[in-house]
Write an enzyme that holds these catalytic residues in place. Sequence first.
Site, PDB file in Angstrom:
ATOM      1  N   HIS A   3      28.125   9.722   9.735  1.00  0.00           N
ATOM      2  CA  HIS A   3      27.240  10.848  10.030  1.00  0.00           C
ATOM      3  C   HIS A   3      27.321  11.293  11.486  1.00  0.00           C
ATOM      4  O   HIS A   3      26.456  12.027  11.959  1.00  0.00           O
ATOM      5  CB  HIS A   3      25.793  10.494   9.673  1.00  0.00           C
ATOM      6  CG  HIS A   3      25.557  10.324   8.206  1.00  0.00           C
ATOM      7  ND1 HIS A   3      24.313  10.085   7.665  1.00  0.00           N
ATOM      8  CD2 HIS A   3      26.415  10.354   7.146  1.00  0.00           C
ATOM      9  CE1 HIS A   3      24.411   9.970   6.349  1.00  0.00           C
ATOM     10  NE2 HIS A   3      25.682  10.128   6.019  1.00  0.00           N
ATOM     11  N   HIS A  17      -8.806  -2.788   5.108  1.00  0.00           N
ATOM     12  CA  HIS A  17      -8.115  -4.038   5.419  1.00  0.00           C
ATOM     13  C   HIS A  17      -6.760  -4.140   4.721  1.00  0.00           C
ATOM     14  O   HIS A  17      -6.181  -5.219   4.658  1.00  0.00           O
ATOM     15  CB  HIS A  17      -8.991  -5.237   5.046  1.00  0.00           C
ATOM     16  CG  HIS A  17     -10.216  -5.381   5.896  1.00  0.00           C
ATOM     17  ND1 HIS A  17     -11.090  -6.426   5.776  1.00  0.00           N
ATOM     18  CD2 HIS A  17     -10.703  -4.599   6.901  1.00  0.00           C
ATOM     19  CE1 HIS A  17     -12.079  -6.287   6.647  1.00  0.00           C
ATOM     20  NE2 HIS A  17     -11.857  -5.179   7.348  1.00  0.00           N
TER      21      HIS A  17
END
Length: 629
Positions: free
Chosen positions: A478, A240
């Site tokens: 980039h 969980h």
Amino acid sequence: MAKFSRLFYTLFFILSVSHISRANIVYNVINFGAKPDGKTDSTPAFLNAWSAACASSDSSTINVPKGRYLIGSLTFKGECKSSDIAFQIDGTLVAPADYRVLGQASNWLSFEGVSGVTIIGGALDAKGSGLWACKDAATNCPSGATTLSFTNSYNIRINGLLSLNSQMYHIVFNGCQNVHVERIKIIASGDSPNTDGIHVQLSSNVVIVNSTIKTGDDCISIGPGSKNLWIEHIKCGPGHGISIGSLAKDMEEAGVQNVTVSKAIFIGTQNGLRIKSWARPSSGFAQRVRFLGAVMHNVQNPIVIDQNYCPHNTNCPGQVSGVKISDVLYQDIRGTSATQIAIKFDCSAKNPCTGIRIENVNLIYPNQVAQSFCTNAIGKTVGSTLSFTNSYNIRINGLLSLNSQMYHIVFNGCQNVHVERIKIIASGDSPNTDGIHVQLSSNVVIVNSTIKTGDDCISIGPGSKNLWIEHIKCGPGHGISIGSLAKDMEEAGVQNVTVSKAIFIGTQNGLRIKSWARPSSGFAQRVRFLGAVMHNVQNPIVIDQNYCPHNTNCPGQVSGVKISDVLYQDIRGTSATQIAIKFDCSAKNPCTGIRIENVNLIYPNQVAQSFCTNAIGKTVGSVQPNGCL
């Protein structure tokens, strides 16, 4: 908070090992009558070995040799003369086969009021599956026992322990200080009830690191009165998730504070990072909480605050939570949600959550757009400057975006977008500041614009199709990238992308296609790179299908992304490195249909080179460097 926690971690480690140098007496449980046959009750032998070690003023080691030792419920009580007692477990402690023997007890192995206890190695097999089956059948079943419990104890270390199939909680720290848990492994069925991996309450200065937890409830649960917790590198699932709570069980309740959960990985869990309180009055609180660098893989509720917890509508209908939640940071969290609501803040109407901060969070609902839900939550997000989600017929003309904290402009799930004459500026070393990011979008035009930033000038993510990008001036940055692809196993492809007449100045890359080195259903096809000019670009033309930063979640794997039908035409300029063309494609899915036409890239004063691995295609016309296809 992070600096404080790391300092605490270091100091605690030094203090916790400083006493090892004293004389050490070894007590072998076999000498006290224990039998490693898994059948003979060895409970008295373990108690007698503990009593001997506890009565000694010297450092002591209780040695448990290889074998299986049948152990019933037992309690190791404190007020020992020695403040340094280690359990060196080379064997396995096993519970009685009849679950009812332990089921009536609160704990299987309990330490009460001890100081300086270390547990090293070994396995604890609680044989809890019988009790789980009983509870599943809804018959008259005992509550069950916690496997390993420490109460009102200090300077506790657990290293390398395996806990199997606990009846209830696996490990509990209640009223403890200075706890260090490392390299443990917890295993129970994903449907085993109430089998929390580690539960902490009324405890402080607790470190839990480098561990794997697979269970049927919370991997780690943090109860009232917990403070100064550092949790790092936990692999959780099934389970969980990691939870603060449940809080508000009681009207008068101590708060939770100074909790850091860093670099956790959640796999197929019900929740990821959760704060939970009952919907009823309480003096409790949760504050100064840091959730950092988590990765979600198909998690149902990746980020959730639930202050309306009221199972079975018992003892809470019509009430609101009195718990005050404040100063909670979610930073650098990414991955996939198994439901469309990836972020849910369902806070108290009486005490809204305050100081909630979300930074650099990227959660995806595969093939659809993830959503967030907020009620009574006050805070801010830090990331993209301008974001469009599930939007249509968008036009941006003449905009200037300066110094975004993360992405400058994002189009997510959009159609019919036209961007023209924009200017984007950020420092060349600014992290994650992509100029324009497009994903799950179609019919996008980006033209006549200048982008100077610290990451991709334009990045094209999964599910993008029909893009026209022209007359872009890029640098620093980039370059223009398709990817990263293969972040997820199930991923929409990229297709019909044209990048025309772009100029790259001093960028890290020019024209790039990038995918993670791991399985994926993704693809990139029908891509056209036309008429680009490179000025001192490190990697002018590059396909990288072995992207694996920090060697995390991908070593030894290969990319499942299929790259095909890519044209590089009329591209010229200078490379800052000798390898001007690099095709590093997948060994499993080689790049196909790569075509290089009239390309002239120069490495000043030397001969430029090309590099190809698993790339299939051809060169046409004048191509420099010489083709490697």
